[in-house]
Design a protein around this motif. Sequence first.
Motif, PDB file in Angstrom:
ATOM      1  N   GLN A  41      -1.972  12.740  -7.844  1.00 52.33           N
ATOM      2  CA  GLN A  41      -0.919  12.238  -6.976  1.00 52.33           C
ATOM      3  C   GLN A  41      -1.456  11.878  -5.592  1.00 52.33           C
ATOM      4  N   CYS A  42      -2.433  12.658  -5.127  1.00 48.86           N
ATOM      5  CA  CYS A  42      -3.050  12.369  -3.834  1.00 48.86           C
ATOM      6  C   CYS A  42      -3.844  11.065  -3.893  1.00 48.86           C
ATOM      7  N   GLU A  44      -3.391   8.617  -5.940  1.00 49.54           N
ATOM      8  CA  GLU A  44      -2.461   7.492  -6.080  1.00 49.54           C
ATOM      9  C   GLU A  44      -1.930   7.055  -4.714  1.00 49.54           C
ATOM     10  N   TYR A  45      -1.634   8.027  -3.861  1.00 53.77           N
ATOM     11  CA  TYR A  45      -1.176   7.697  -2.513  1.00 53.77           C
ATOM     12  C   TYR A  45      -2.279   6.978  -1.732  1.00 53.77           C
ATOM     13  N   ASN A  48      -2.893   3.402  -3.125  1.00 49.49           N
ATOM     14  CA  ASN A  48      -1.809   2.487  -2.764  1.00 49.49           C
ATOM     15  C   ASN A  48      -1.847   2.135  -1.278  1.00 49.49           C
ATOM     16  N   LYS A  49      -2.124   3.133  -0.449  1.00 46.61           N
ATOM     17  CA  LYS A  49      -2.186   2.901   0.996  1.00 46.61           C
ATOM     18  C   LYS A  49      -3.306   1.920   1.342  1.00 46.61           C
TER      19      LYS A  49
END
Length: 221
Positions: A41-42, A44-45, A48-49
Amino acid sequence: YANSILYWLNQTGCTNGTPASQTYVGIDGIRADFADGLPPQCWEYIINKVRSQKWDFVFLAESLSWPPPSAPTYRAGRDFDILCDSVYNAFQTATTATNYQAIFNAERTGYGQCLMLWNGASHNAGFYYTDPYQALIRYMVGSTIDGVPHVFYGQELGTTESFGFSVYSGDVPSLYTYNSLQPAIVNAIGNTRVDQLYPLYATVGQARQSSPALQSANRYF
């Protein structure tokens, strides 16, 4: 973590708002050391950023395991563009076509269509002993299959275990000091044993770049 990459994008010219057609500026990607250390999840953030500023930024996950499959490496394949496992260990002992086929098949079975890094050496896990053409052979074989061929800087100059860099820590180049390739450069001058390495690496790379067949996942042995 995400802002650290955005910082370097800004410093190298790919600032926020750079048109998608001009993202050839700026750094192109990162190798995430021990990518298993952050949860998906980290990542993915972070991904995306970063891609909101540079859509074609490449993420490579170092997730060391062998033999495949490894659950953390498999999970990393969901988010990362390229996976780097411990294939260099398997490459070290590969001496026949059957050995290489087994390596490629194991990676495909374990990780499906994920792009694997065919790395024949590592900055902290060892090199080839006394023959620089051993690394060339691995690069050539890795260039015939889908995935990502790998050259460790200096291999094209004839580096081997404990030779080529100015400072070593054991049998690998030291990471914690200014480290020069001057010994390898000096050794290559007029050395008929290694002065053809760079042209060979370049020719193989150009052949792969120009051939969709060599890059395709539709492969057979």
